[in-house]
Design a protein around this motif. Structure first.
Motif, PDB file in Angstrom:
ATOM      1  N   ILE A  85      -1.787  11.880  12.188  1.00  7.62           N
ATOM      2  CA  ILE A  85      -1.346  11.969  10.784  1.00  7.62           C
ATOM      3  C   ILE A  85      -2.098  10.994   9.884  1.00  7.62           C
ATOM      4  O   ILE A  85      -2.294  11.227   8.691  1.00  7.62           O
ATOM      5  CB  ILE A  85       0.184  11.738  10.680  1.00  7.62           C
ATOM      6  N   LYS A 130       0.821  -1.220   0.000  1.00  5.10           N
ATOM      7  CA  LYS A 130       0.000   0.000   0.000  1.00  5.10           C
ATOM      8  C   LYS A 130       0.858   1.274   0.000  1.00  5.10           C
ATOM      9  O   LYS A 130       0.682   2.119  -0.888  1.00  5.10           O
ATOM     10  CB  LYS A 130      -0.956  -0.024   1.191  1.00  5.10           C
ATOM     11  N   GLN A 139     -11.218  11.035  -1.771  1.00  2.00           N
ATOM     12  CA  GLN A 139     -10.731  11.017  -0.392  1.00  2.00           C
ATOM     13  C   GLN A 139     -11.862  11.301   0.596  1.00  2.00           C
ATOM     14  O   GLN A 139     -11.691  11.092   1.800  1.00  2.00           O
ATOM     15  CB  GLN A 139      -9.633  12.081  -0.256  1.00  2.00           C
ATOM     16  N   PHE A 143      -5.686  17.852  -0.279  1.00  2.00           N
ATOM     17  CA  PHE A 143      -4.930  18.937  -0.896  1.00  2.00           C
ATOM     18  C   PHE A 143      -4.608  18.578  -2.340  1.00  2.00           C
ATOM     19  O   PHE A 143      -4.125  17.483  -2.622  1.00  2.00           O
ATOM     20  CB  PHE A 143      -3.627  19.138  -0.100  1.00  2.00           C
ATOM     21  N   PRO A 197      -5.811  12.826   6.635  1.00  2.00           N
ATOM     22  CA  PRO A 197      -6.199  12.720   5.215  1.00  2.00           C
ATOM     23  C   PRO A 197      -7.643  12.277   4.998  1.00  2.00           C
ATOM     24  O   PRO A 197      -8.133  12.346   3.883  1.00  2.00           O
ATOM     25  CB  PRO A 197      -5.235  11.655   4.661  1.00  2.00           C
ATOM     26  N   THR A 245      -2.142  19.477  -5.118  1.00  2.00           N
ATOM     27  CA  THR A 245      -0.897  20.227  -5.272  1.00  2.00           C
ATOM     28  C   THR A 245      -0.832  20.916  -6.632  1.00  2.00           C
ATOM     29  O   THR A 245      -1.580  20.580  -7.551  1.00  2.00           O
ATOM     30  CB  THR A 245       0.321  19.293  -5.142  1.00  2.00           C
ATOM     31  N   PHE A 263      -5.011   6.083 -10.271  1.00  2.00           N
ATOM     32  CA  PHE A 263      -4.635   7.337  -9.600  1.00  2.00           C
ATOM     33  C   PHE A 263      -5.720   7.786  -8.634  1.00  2.00           C
ATOM     34  O   PHE A 263      -5.456   8.092  -7.467  1.00  2.00           O
ATOM     35  CB  PHE A 263      -4.382   8.417 -10.664  1.00  2.00           C
ATOM     36  N   ASN A 322       2.458   1.737  -3.429  1.00  2.00           N
ATOM     37  CA  ASN A 322       1.552   2.268  -4.449  1.00  2.00           C
ATOM     38  C   ASN A 322       1.408   3.777  -4.333  1.00  2.00           C
ATOM     39  O   ASN A 322       1.335   4.479  -5.337  1.00  2.00           O
ATOM     40  CB  ASN A 322       0.167   1.621  -4.309  1.00  2.00           C
ATOM     41  N   ILE A 323       1.368   4.267  -3.093  1.00  2.00           N
ATOM     42  CA  ILE A 323       1.175   5.704  -2.899  1.00  2.00           C
ATOM     43  C   ILE A 323       2.471   6.465  -3.197  1.00  2.00           C
ATOM     44  O   ILE A 323       2.454   7.559  -3.750  1.00  2.00           O
ATOM     45  CB  ILE A 323       0.696   5.999  -1.463  1.00  2.00           C
ATOM     46  N   GLU A 383       3.027  13.970  -1.963  1.00  2.00           N
ATOM     47  CA  GLU A 383       1.666  13.443  -2.066  1.00  2.00           C
ATOM     48  C   GLU A 383       1.453  12.302  -1.073  1.00  2.00           C
ATOM     49  O   GLU A 383       0.398  12.193  -0.463  1.00  2.00           O
ATOM     50  CB  GLU A 383       1.407  12.928  -3.489  1.00  2.00           C
ATOM     51  N   LEU A 441       0.678  13.510   2.268  1.00  2.00           N
ATOM     52  CA  LEU A 441      -0.684  14.049   2.331  1.00  2.00           C
ATOM     53  C   LEU A 441      -1.723  12.942   2.413  1.00  2.00           C
ATOM     54  O   LEU A 441      -2.851  13.167   2.824  1.00  2.00           O
ATOM     55  CB  LEU A 441      -0.966  14.917   1.095  1.00  2.00           C
ATOM     56  N   LEU A 442      -1.360  11.747   1.974  1.00  4.04           N
ATOM     57  CA  LEU A 442      -2.304  10.629   2.041  1.00  4.04           C
ATOM     58  C   LEU A 442      -2.048   9.771   3.280  1.00  4.04           C
ATOM     59  O   LEU A 442      -2.565   8.661   3.400  1.00  4.04           O
ATOM     60  CB  LEU A 442      -2.213   9.777   0.771  1.00  4.04           C
ATOM     61  N   GLY A 443      -1.238  10.288   4.214  1.00  2.00           N
ATOM     62  CA  GLY A 443      -1.103   9.626   5.503  1.00  2.00           C
ATOM     63  C   GLY A 443      -0.010   8.576   5.583  1.00  2.00           C
ATOM     64  O   GLY A 443       0.021   7.799   6.529  1.00  2.00           O
ATOM     65  N   PRO A 488       1.712  14.826 -10.447  1.00  5.24           N
ATOM     66  CA  PRO A 488       2.876  13.934 -10.516  1.00  5.24           C
ATOM     67  C   PRO A 488       2.992  13.265 -11.883  1.00  5.24           C
ATOM     68  O   PRO A 488       2.002  12.775 -12.419  1.00  5.24           O
ATOM     69  CB  PRO A 488       2.593  12.895  -9.423  1.00  5.24           C
ATOM     70  N   LEU A 524      -6.043   5.866  -5.450  1.00  9.49           N
ATOM     71  CA  LEU A 524      -5.096   6.184  -4.378  1.00  9.49           C
ATOM     72  C   LEU A 524      -5.712   7.185  -3.392  1.00  9.49           C
ATOM     73  O   LEU A 524      -5.327   7.229  -2.229  1.00  9.49           O
ATOM     74  CB  LEU A 524      -3.793   6.737  -4.956  1.00  9.49           C
ATOM     75  N   GLY A 525      -6.671   7.971  -3.868  1.00 13.87           N
ATOM     76  CA  GLY A 525      -7.393   8.876  -2.968  1.00 13.87           C
ATOM     77  C   GLY A 525      -8.178   8.121  -1.899  1.00 13.87           C
ATOM     78  O   GLY A 525      -8.500   8.670  -0.851  1.00 13.87           O
ATOM     79  N   LEU A 562      -3.626  22.920   6.414  1.00 18.20           N
ATOM     80  CA  LEU A 562      -3.502  21.499   6.105  1.00 18.20           C
ATOM     81  C   LEU A 562      -2.845  20.720   7.244  1.00 18.20           C
ATOM     82  O   LEU A 562      -2.864  19.491   7.267  1.00 18.20           O
ATOM     83  CB  LEU A 562      -2.642  21.375   4.846  1.00 18.20           C
ATOM     84  N   SER A 565      -6.963   5.597  -0.345  1.00 17.53           N
ATOM     85  CA  SER A 565      -6.046   4.875   0.551  1.00 17.53           C
ATOM     86  C   SER A 565      -6.151   5.266   2.033  1.00 17.53           C
ATOM     87  O   SER A 565      -5.968   4.400   2.878  1.00 17.53           O
ATOM     88  CB  SER A 565      -4.611   4.971   0.044  1.00 17.53           C
ATOM     89  N   PRO A 566      -6.449   6.528   2.383  1.00 20.26           N
ATOM     90  CA  PRO A 566      -6.584   6.799   3.819  1.00 20.26           C
ATOM     91  C   PRO A 566      -7.725   5.999   4.464  1.00 20.26           C
ATOM     92  O   PRO A 566      -7.724   5.785   5.673  1.00 20.26           O
ATOM     93  CB  PRO A 566      -6.889   8.298   3.878  1.00 20.26           C
ATOM     94  N   VAL A 577       4.495   6.133  -5.425  1.00 23.03           N
ATOM     95  CA  VAL A 577       4.636   6.401  -6.851  1.00 23.03           C
ATOM     96  C   VAL A 577       4.342   7.876  -7.145  1.00 23.03           C
ATOM     97  O   VAL A 577       4.922   8.473  -8.043  1.00 23.03           O
ATOM     98  CB  VAL A 577       3.675   5.480  -7.636  1.00 23.03           C
ATOM     99  N   LEU A 578       3.460   8.479  -6.354  1.00 20.43           N
ATOM    100  CA  LEU A 578       3.073   9.876  -6.574  1.00 20.43           C
ATOM    101  C   LEU A 578       4.120  10.848  -6.034  1.00 20.43           C
ATOM    102  O   LEU A 578       3.974  12.053  -6.188  1.00 20.43           O
ATOM    103  CB  LEU A 578       1.735  10.170  -5.883  1.00 20.43           C
ATOM    104  N   GLY A 579       5.162  10.338  -5.394  1.00 16.26           N
ATOM    105  CA  GLY A 579       6.159  11.220  -4.801  1.00 16.26           C
ATOM    106  C   GLY A 579       5.909  11.372  -3.308  1.00 16.26           C
ATOM    107  O   GLY A 579       4.809  11.111  -2.820  1.00 16.26           O
ATOM    108  N   LYS A 590      -9.479  12.838  -7.549  1.00 20.18           N
ATOM    109  CA  LYS A 590      -8.784  12.067  -6.515  1.00 20.18           C
ATOM    110  C   LYS A 590      -9.083  12.632  -5.133  1.00 20.18           C
ATOM    111  O   LYS A 590      -9.321  11.887  -4.190  1.00 20.18           O
ATOM    112  CB  LYS A 590      -7.279  12.079  -6.773  1.00 20.18           C
ATOM    113  N   GLN A 600       0.345  20.738   7.762  1.00 19.83           N
ATOM    114  CA  GLN A 600       1.693  20.345   7.349  1.00 19.83           C
ATOM    115  C   GLN A 600       2.748  21.278   7.946  1.00 19.83           C
ATOM    116  O   GLN A 600       3.912  20.936   7.989  1.00 19.83           O
ATOM    117  CB  GLN A 600       1.818  20.390   5.819  1.00 19.83           C
ATOM    118  N   HIS A 615       1.491  20.797  -8.807  1.00 21.01           N
ATOM    119  CA  HIS A 615       2.091  20.013  -9.893  1.00 21.01           C
ATOM    120  C   HIS A 615       1.557  18.601  -9.895  1.00 21.01           C
ATOM    121  O   HIS A 615       1.669  17.883  -8.910  1.00 21.01           O
ATOM    122  CB  HIS A 615       3.612  20.007  -9.766  1.00 21.01           C
TER     123      HIS A 615
END
Lengths: 332, 234
Positions: free
Chosen positions: B69, A214, B153, B78, B73, B80, B94, A217-218, A225, A228-230, B84, B97-98, B47, B100-101, A220-222, B149, B49, B82
């Motif tokens: 933490i 898991k 979330q 958020f 999410p 961003t 993609f 997979n996340i 990101e 931000l997804l925990g 990816p 992945l939103g 946020l 995933s939290p 991959v976005l850098g 995405k 952060q 840019h």
């Protein structure tokens, strides 16, 4: 054909391909053995029969270590590529193999008996891989582009090689011999009795990868990101480096350096599967990587009557042009 | 939804004082100010952060710094600036992945996740992009996919860092219209930084204006273009 269907077809091909090439590998080589020799050699061993001896002590360990080396290096490469967000990363180009080599060299040259034992060799290879994993992680925080990370990795590799050469020049004949034999790298040094510990360590490394699918997979976005997804980035980074160290260190300890497999296989897998789903990528890299080294070693055995081709040389001959191809594709 | 109390933001020293804010659901807030005035700093603070210099941010009456933490999410997302750039990452992967939290340890997708991904695509009218690779999308499409995405979330609050920056006029309008629609229909509180004042005025949202002379962020329910220019860019 839908994506899901394509994935199933490719997966089935890989699942069938690995055992197929494993069997071909068992029967490759210059002495002909029968199917019965294979069965008896493994399950009803009689050490007085030469063919059974060949199967049990030479071919079976060689076949298994080929699969383990290919699978481990490929998954290690996949992990590096995802961690650094860099498709050109891999344990060899980032100097992690070399880190292992340096520690093995150091341990052999100290002359302390424990270090030259099997367990000592493995632990030193793992520690070396882990330390150099952390070093490259540190540098990755400082460089901005994908290519500069590779340059740092290559320079690190050259730097370590210089130290290894220095160690060699000051060591005595006996130590030099042990190290040189190790550094040549081959799939033929593993005995039947060593297989359990190798399999155990490889399984620990490989199974842990499935526990971090898991966050992979996340990632991959850098990292931004992912945070931000925990995803706990610090923890994930360390786990990835640790697993890479286990897998790379294990292979380096028993087979010596094997170049480019970790870089080429995950890229080929991604091109075939066209996905970033890591449960699929890890699974396919394991099978494809195992198959890749099996095929290389079958070629080597086929060429044996004419000349000895070290495994590291063959993987470099196939891998290096592939890497140039990937670089050209990315930079254009 | 979001409330701030005597908030001062900045990296090491106070950069801006934020008026006590009370931001609500079903609203779009445009964050307007000069480059480098502190818009991103503000977004990062909201946020969670970036720690505030002093004062507090509350998300549904919970202090943002006390939220775990892993939990954060699920409450605030958020987008961003840019997108990816990743090879072989399909739009549906993609957007997934939103989720995933909310998903389990192995990130397994449930039937509900799959339905929700479709819903997110359809509210933005981008169902046709589902099977495409993200690397092959146009800038406008990327922005909508990134918004999808953050919808997946399922957070009450969505922050966006200059979502229209690289877009042509038509795409700017599509993105802003979509955000207005989402805030109304899904009851989200949306905050976005933006430079396109003309478009903001058309969308009759509310304004958070960064005044880089007075070093403040102030909230205005309605403003005309001249007034915005006067405060933000004097």
């Amino acid at each position: 054909m839908t994506i899901a269907k394509k994935h199933s077809v490719l997966s089935i091909l890989l699942i069938l391909g690995l055992p197929l090439f494993a069997v071909i590998h068992l029967f490759a080589g210059q002495i002909d053995v029968s199917f019965n020799d294979v069965i008896n050699g493994l399950f009803n061993y009689n050490e007085n029969i030469v063919n059974q001896l060949i199967i049990r002590e030479i071919r079976f360990p060689r076949m298994l270590i080929a699969i383990i080396a290919g699978a481990s290096l490929s998954v290690a490469g996949l992990l590096m590529q995802t961690l650094f967000n860099n498709p050109l990363a891999g344990p060899y180009v980032l100097g992690i193999n070399s880190g292992s080599s340096l520690f093995v060299a150091l341990s052999i040259m100290t002359g302390i008996p424990f270090f030259t034992s099997e367990l000592g060799l493995i632990s030193n290879a793992l520690i070396g891989a882990f330390i150099f994993g952390l070093i490259i992680l540190f540098f990755s925080r400082m460089v901005k582009t994908q290519v500069s990370l590779l340059l740092v990795g290559l320079m690190l590799g050259s730097f370590i090689s210089a130290f290894v050469s220095l160690l060699q020049s000051v060591s005595n004949a006996q130590e030099l011999k042990i190290f040189t034999l190790w550094a040549l790298g081959s799939l033929q040094k593993v005995s039947f009795e060593q297989l359990p510990i190798i399999i155990a360590v490889a399984l620990i490394g490989i199974l842990s990868v499935f526990l971090i699918v898991k966050p992979l997979n996340i990632l991959v976005l850098g990292e931004t990101e992912a945070k931000l997804l925990g995803v706990n980035i610090r923890k994930t980074r360390l786990i990835i480096i640790a697993i890479t160290a286990i897998l790379t260190g294990l292979v380096t300890a028993f087979c010596g350096p094997i170049a480019f497999v970790g870089l080429a296989v995950p890229n080929l897998v991604r091109i075939l599967f066209k996905t970033q789903n890591h449960s699929l990528l890890v699974f396919a890299s394991l099978l494809f990587g195992g198959m890749f080294i099996l095929i290389c070693d079958i070629i080597i055995q086929f060429l044996e009557p004419y000349f000895m081709l070290p495994i590291n040389v063959l993987t470099s001959m196939i891998g290096a042009p592939l890497v140039i191809f990937f670089i050209l594709k990315r930079l254009k | 939804m979001i409330r701030t109390e005597n908030l001062e933001i900045g990296y090491s020293s106070s950069l801006l004082k934020v008026e006590n804010l009370a931001l609500n659901a079903e609203k779009v807030y445009f964050l307007i100010g000069r480059n480098g005035a502190g818009k991103s700093t503000f977004l990062k603070t909201i946020l969670g952060q970036l720690k505030s210099i002093s004062g507090k941010v509350f998300l549904k009456e919970q202090n943002i710094e006390s939220i775990d933490i892993v939990e954060l999410p699920k409450k605030i997302s958020f987008v961003t600036a840019h997108f990816p750039s990743v090879d072989f990452l399909r739009v549906e992967e993609f957007i997934a992945l939103g989720r995933s939290p909310h998903s389990n340890y192995f990130g397994k997708q449930t039937q509900r996740d799959l339905e929700l991904i479709d819903d997110c695509l359809s509210i933005l009218n981008i169902e046709n992009l589902k099977g495409r690779f993200t690397s092959e999308l146009s800038d406008g499409e990327k922005q909508l996919v990134a918004i999808a995405k953050s919808l997946a979330q399922e957070t009450d609050v969505i922050l966006l860092d200059e979502p229209t920056a690289f877009l042509d006029y038509a795409n700017k309008k599509i993105v802003l219209n979509s955000l207005s629609k989402v805030s109304k229909e899904l009851g989200k509180c949306i905050i976005l930084s933006n430079h396109d004042i003309d478009l903001c005025v058309e969308h009759n949202g509310e304004y958070l204006i960064v005044d880089s002379i007075e070093k403040t962020i102030t909230h205005h329910s309605t403003l005309n273009k001249e007034r915005i220019l006067e405060i933000a860019f004097r």
